[in-house]
Enzyme design. Structure first.
Site, PDB file in Angstrom:
ATOM      1  N   ARG A 129      -7.064  -8.056  -9.423  1.00  0.00           N
ATOM      2  CA  ARG A 129      -7.690  -9.357  -9.700  1.00  0.00           C
ATOM      3  C   ARG A 129      -9.168  -9.141  -9.942  1.00  0.00           C
ATOM      4  NH1 ARG A 129     -10.574  -9.246  -4.940  1.00  0.00           N
ATOM      5  NH2 ARG A 129      -9.421  -8.434  -3.174  1.00  0.00           N
ATOM      6  N   HIS A 182     -14.646  -3.795   8.376  1.00  0.00           N
ATOM      7  CA  HIS A 182     -13.919  -3.426   7.155  1.00  0.00           C
ATOM      8  C   HIS A 182     -14.028  -4.460   6.046  1.00  0.00           C
ATOM      9  CE1 HIS A 182     -12.375  -0.167   9.474  1.00  0.00           C
ATOM     10  NE2 HIS A 182     -11.657  -0.937  10.248  1.00  0.00           N
ATOM     11  N   GLU A 197      -2.900   6.358   8.260  1.00  0.00           N
ATOM     12  CA  GLU A 197      -3.701   7.301   7.478  1.00  0.00           C
ATOM     13  C   GLU A 197      -4.598   8.087   8.421  1.00  0.00           C
ATOM     14  OE1 GLU A 197      -6.013   5.064   4.659  1.00  0.00           O
ATOM     15  OE2 GLU A 197      -4.323   4.757   3.317  1.00  0.00           O
ATOM     16  N   LYS A 215       0.805  -1.225   0.000  1.00  0.00           N
ATOM     17  CA  LYS A 215       0.000   0.000   0.000  1.00  0.00           C
ATOM     18  C   LYS A 215       0.834   1.269   0.000  1.00  0.00           C
ATOM     19  CE  LYS A 215      -3.967  -2.236   1.767  1.00  0.00           C
ATOM     20  NZ  LYS A 215      -5.125  -2.470   2.386  1.00  0.00           N
TER      21      LYS A 215
HETATM   22  P1  ADP Z   1     -13.137  -8.006  -2.122  1.00  0.00           P
HETATM   23  O1  ADP Z   1     -13.458  -6.588  -2.352  1.00  0.00           O
HETATM   24  O2  ADP Z   1     -13.038  -8.759  -3.417  1.00  0.00           O
HETATM   25  O3  ADP Z   1     -13.993  -8.619  -1.115  1.00  0.00           O
HETATM   26  P2  ADP Z   1     -10.932  -8.173  -0.179  1.00  0.00           P
HETATM   27  O4  ADP Z   1      -9.520  -7.740  -0.373  1.00  0.00           O
HETATM   28  O5  ADP Z   1     -11.742  -7.561   0.897  1.00  0.00           O
HETATM   29  O6  ADP Z   1     -11.645  -7.985  -1.604  1.00  0.00           O
HETATM   30  O7  ADP Z   1     -10.863  -9.742   0.125  1.00  0.00           O
HETATM   31  C1  ADP Z   1     -11.156 -10.771  -0.697  1.00  0.00           C
HETATM   32  C2  ADP Z   1     -12.473 -11.431  -0.319  1.00  0.00           C
HETATM   33  O8  ADP Z   1     -12.504 -12.712  -0.831  1.00  0.00           O
HETATM   34  C3  ADP Z   1     -12.781 -11.582   1.145  1.00  0.00           C
HETATM   35  O9  ADP Z   1     -14.168 -11.471   1.350  1.00  0.00           O
HETATM   36  C4  ADP Z   1     -12.329 -12.987   1.455  1.00  0.00           C
HETATM   37  O10 ADP Z   1     -12.943 -13.494   2.578  1.00  0.00           O
HETATM   38  C5  ADP Z   1     -12.704 -13.659   0.181  1.00  0.00           C
HETATM   39  N1  ADP Z   1     -11.888 -14.772  -0.274  1.00  0.00           N
HETATM   40  C6  ADP Z   1     -10.595 -14.789  -0.415  1.00  0.00           C
HETATM   41  N2  ADP Z   1     -10.192 -15.929  -0.934  1.00  0.00           N
HETATM   42  C7  ADP Z   1     -11.293 -16.661  -1.165  1.00  0.00           C
HETATM   43  C8  ADP Z   1     -11.555 -17.935  -1.749  1.00  0.00           C
HETATM   44  N3  ADP Z   1     -10.606 -18.623  -2.244  1.00  0.00           N
HETATM   45  N4  ADP Z   1     -12.811 -18.388  -1.809  1.00  0.00           N
HETATM   46  C9  ADP Z   1     -13.801 -17.636  -1.384  1.00  0.00           C
HETATM   47  N5  ADP Z   1     -13.610 -16.421  -0.852  1.00  0.00           N
HETATM   48  C10 ADP Z   1     -12.380 -15.936  -0.737  1.00  0.00           C
HETATM   49  P1  ADP Z   2      -8.064  -4.031   2.549  1.00  0.00           P
HETATM   50  O1  ADP Z   2      -6.830  -4.243   1.752  1.00  0.00           O
HETATM   51  O2  ADP Z   2      -8.092  -4.809   3.795  1.00  0.00           O
HETATM   52  O3  ADP Z   2      -9.291  -4.116   1.707  1.00  0.00           O
HETATM   53  P2  ADP Z   2      -8.458  -1.131   2.513  1.00  0.00           P
HETATM   54  O4  ADP Z   2      -7.354  -0.152   2.621  1.00  0.00           O
HETATM   55  O5  ADP Z   2      -9.084  -1.317   1.195  1.00  0.00           O
HETATM   56  O6  ADP Z   2      -7.917  -2.514   3.065  1.00  0.00           O
HETATM   57  O7  ADP Z   2      -9.571  -0.737   3.578  1.00  0.00           O
HETATM   58  C1  ADP Z   2     -10.646  -1.590   3.891  1.00  0.00           C
HETATM   59  C2  ADP Z   2     -11.779  -0.774   4.499  1.00  0.00           C
HETATM   60  O8  ADP Z   2     -11.348  -0.073   5.663  1.00  0.00           O
HETATM   61  C3  ADP Z   2     -12.330   0.303   3.590  1.00  0.00           C
HETATM   62  O9  ADP Z   2     -13.299  -0.190   2.696  1.00  0.00           O
HETATM   63  C4  ADP Z   2     -12.897   1.294   4.569  1.00  0.00           C
HETATM   64  O10 ADP Z   2     -14.165   0.913   5.025  1.00  0.00           O
HETATM   65  C5  ADP Z   2     -11.923   1.212   5.726  1.00  0.00           C
HETATM   66  N1  ADP Z   2     -10.876   2.243   5.609  1.00  0.00           N
HETATM   67  C6  ADP Z   2      -9.694   2.113   4.990  1.00  0.00           C
HETATM   68  N2  ADP Z   2      -8.964   3.233   5.051  1.00  0.00           N
HETATM   69  C7  ADP Z   2      -9.702   4.123   5.757  1.00  0.00           C
HETATM   70  C8  ADP Z   2      -9.497   5.465   6.208  1.00  0.00           C
HETATM   71  N3  ADP Z   2      -8.359   6.115   5.967  1.00  0.00           N
HETATM   72  N4  ADP Z   2     -10.491   6.046   6.904  1.00  0.00           N
HETATM   73  C9  ADP Z   2     -11.638   5.398   7.189  1.00  0.00           C
HETATM   74  N5  ADP Z   2     -11.878   4.125   6.808  1.00  0.00           N
HETATM   75  C10 ADP Z   2     -10.932   3.487   6.112  1.00  0.00           C
END
Ligand code: ADP
Ligand code: ADP
Ligand code: MG
Length: 495
Positions: free
Chosen positions: A292, A235, A200, A117
């Site tokens: 992805r 989150h 952040e 990140k």
């Molecule tokens: P997204 O926005 O696609 O949900 P995240 O970074 O939050 O992206 O995480 C990936 C999501 O996919 C999560 O909800 C996680 O629990 C789920 N996940 C990851 N790997 C698998 C898998 N192999 N089969 C089903 N769900 C998965």
């Molecule tokens: P991940 O890789 O786990 O998906 P993200 O950086 O995308 O991590 O953040 C996941 C979630 O956490 C966001 O969808 C949001 O709800 C919350 N979040 C992330 N960054 C911030 C921020 N700076 N302030 C408030 N909420 C945040």
């Protein structure tokens, strides 16, 4: 030569979904599976299957060598990584390239930059894309204190290599600084094997708005509009919709252009998602990019009529995009409810185990992506999401009504998040579009109780039997309240 046979390095609903598009395109498929997962639907549906053997995840779905062996043994000429597992591992993309087969995803260099990140943020800043006010990698607690002096409380400490909503800590006052720094680093190390953290500004009551982008190997890119993923628990997204009520045309164009620019800046190829956090519709900050296919991609498919998996395959086949941005439009509204095997009335306690009976909804304007069938035993060592139920409507109200109809038709002999979704869809503030990422935590009592309409009377008896004998059908994980995803993270399922 164009792709003839795709090996899917994944499981569950996404593997099933990829097989279906491959079949539409006349492409053969190979499923890989861990022995404890051999009854999974993707294994039955694929043209061929290959066992990855027994053992923990690093011996099966996360084992690059075994997957390369599977490719060689089955003569597959492409690999689709799905989401989670190895999909955002640059070493995997490199190994596939070395084996001289197509990786249906971006180049390893783009995965690498966006997977970290802090690196991704600095790349965006170089390209004049606004990022949330934040720090570089923080090596000491003093560095963290200096950053807080600049931006003030509250702040959000994050794992640089984080994902899936894990490895984050809100800090609201000075007393929490030291302990949060140490625990965030520990968690980052244990979940992501990388203890680097950064900080952040915590955006108050934000919206999570993300853009689907698609870039070809000829330097062309478009966006396929936004998804609103603000309905989250810890989150993690639980419900998504497209488009977002939050944006007008001008804001949509502006953010869409930024998203394409973000992809171009890292030499991105294929389908990807650029996530923004919004303090207001005019104040959107780049948060991260997922390199992805995304869990929630079907809402975009429903409003654009474009099959994103097919597009990923076309791009891998070196075909140019068929459209310029001005050719693209969307129609109507789509909503997606993630059905997790979790009990919302018990703080989303995981409920793996035998799903004796399942009946999934059908009917007009409904889409169901799932690997569930009656008699399937939901393994406890994978993701808890077992289905995605979607509805399309000409308006947001019509999509909402249809999704409620579909959710009420669902029958599950174990608790799921269906009951939660019905309450969400009926919530006044949700209907008016007045929500932020804090919506679930602010409305816990209203949203988490059991919903009588999700439990058809003929299976109520099964449910009460389950409740009476929890050890049989709804075994808690290691006697703790840890979520299923926590366990998956510890095994490195999520990057
Ligand atoms: P997204 O926005 O696609 O949900 P995240 O970074 O939050 O992206 O995480 C990936 C999501 O996919 C999560 O909800 C996680 O629990 C789920 N996940 C990851 N790997 C698998 C898998 N192999 N089969 C089903 N769900 C998965
Ligand atoms: P991940 O890789 O786990 O998906 P993200 O950086 O995308 O991590 O953040 C996941 C979630 O956490 C966001 O969808 C949001 O709800 C919350 N979040 C992330 N960054 C911030 C921020 N700076 N302030 C408030 N909420 C945040
Ligand atoms: Mg994210």
């Amino acid at each position: 030569m164009s792709i003839q046979k795709i090996l899917i390095a994944n499981r569950g609903e996404i593997a099933v979904r990829i097989i279906r598009t491959a079949r539409d395109l006349g492409i053969k498929t190979v499923a890989v599976f861990a022995e404890n997962d051999k009854r999974s639907l993707h294994v039955t549906l694929a043209d061929e299957s290959f066992s990855l053997g027994d053992g923990p995840l690093d011996q099966t779905y996360l084992n690059i060598e075994k997957i390369i062996t599977a490719v060689e043994k089955t003569n597959a000429d492409a690999v689709h990584p799905g989401y989670g597992f190895l999909s955002e591992n640059p070493h995997f993309a490199i190994a596939i390239e070395r084996a001289q087969i197509h990786f249906i995803g971006p180049p390893a260099s783009a995965i690498e930059t966006m997977g970290h990140k802090v690196k991704a943020r600095s790349m965006m800043m170089e390209n004049n894309i606004p990022v949330v006010p934040g720090s570089d990698t923080l090596n000491t607690v003093e560095e963290l204190k200096d950053f807080i002096d600049q931006v003030g409380f509250p702040v959000l400490l994050k794992a640089s290599a984080g994902g899936g909503g894990r490895g984050m800590r809100q800090i609201h006052n000075l007393d929490e600084v030291e302990s949060s720094f140490e625990s965030c680093r520990r968690e980052a190390k244990s979940f992501f094997n990388d203890d680097r953290v950064f900080c952040e500004k915590l955006v108050k009551n934000p919206r999570h708005i993300e853009f689907q982008i698609l870039l070809d190997k000829h330097g062309q890119g478009v966006h396929l509009f936004e998804r609103d993923c603000s309905i989250q628990r810890r989150h993690q997204k639980l419900f998504e919709e497209a488009p977002s009520m939050y944006l007008n045309e001008e804001q949509r164009n502006k953010m869409g252009q930024m998203a394409v620019q973000a992809g171009l800046a890292v030499g991105y190829v294929g389908a990807g998602t650029v996530e923004f956090i919004c303090e207001s519709p005019d104040q959107a900050w780049f948060m991260e990019m997922n390199t992805r296919i995304q869990v929630e991609h079907p809402v975009t498919e429903m409003i654009t009529g474009i099959d994103l998996i097919a597009e990923q395959i076309h791009v891998a086949n070196n075909k140019p995009l068929q459209w310029k941005q001005k050719d693209l439009s969307f129609h109507g509204w789509a909503m997606e409810a993630r059905v997790n095997a979790e009990d919302p009335s018990q703080d989303f306690r995981p409920c793996p185990g035998l799903m004796e009976r399942v009946s999934l909804p059908h009917g007009p304007f409904i889409r169901v992506d799932s690997h569930l069938y009656s008699g399937y035993s939901i393994p406890e060592n994978y993701d808890s999401m077992v289905a995605k139920i979607l509805a399309w409507g000409r308006t947001r109200e019509e999509a909402n009504a249809r999704l409620q109809r579909a959710l009420k038709e669902c029958e599950f002999s174990k608790p799921t998040t269906c009951s939660f979704h019905l309450k969400l869809l009926q919530h006044h503030d949700f209907q008016k579009g007045q929500f932020s990422t804090n919506f679930i935590s602010e409305n816990t009592a209203e949203l988490q109780g059991a919903h009588p309409e999700t439990i058809p009377s003929h299976i109520e008896s099964v449910l009460s039997a389950c409740a009476a004998t929890p050890q049989k059908s709804s075994k808690p994980l290691q006697g703790s309240t840890k979520s299923w995803q926590d366990t998956a993270h510890q095994h490195g399922v999520l990057q």
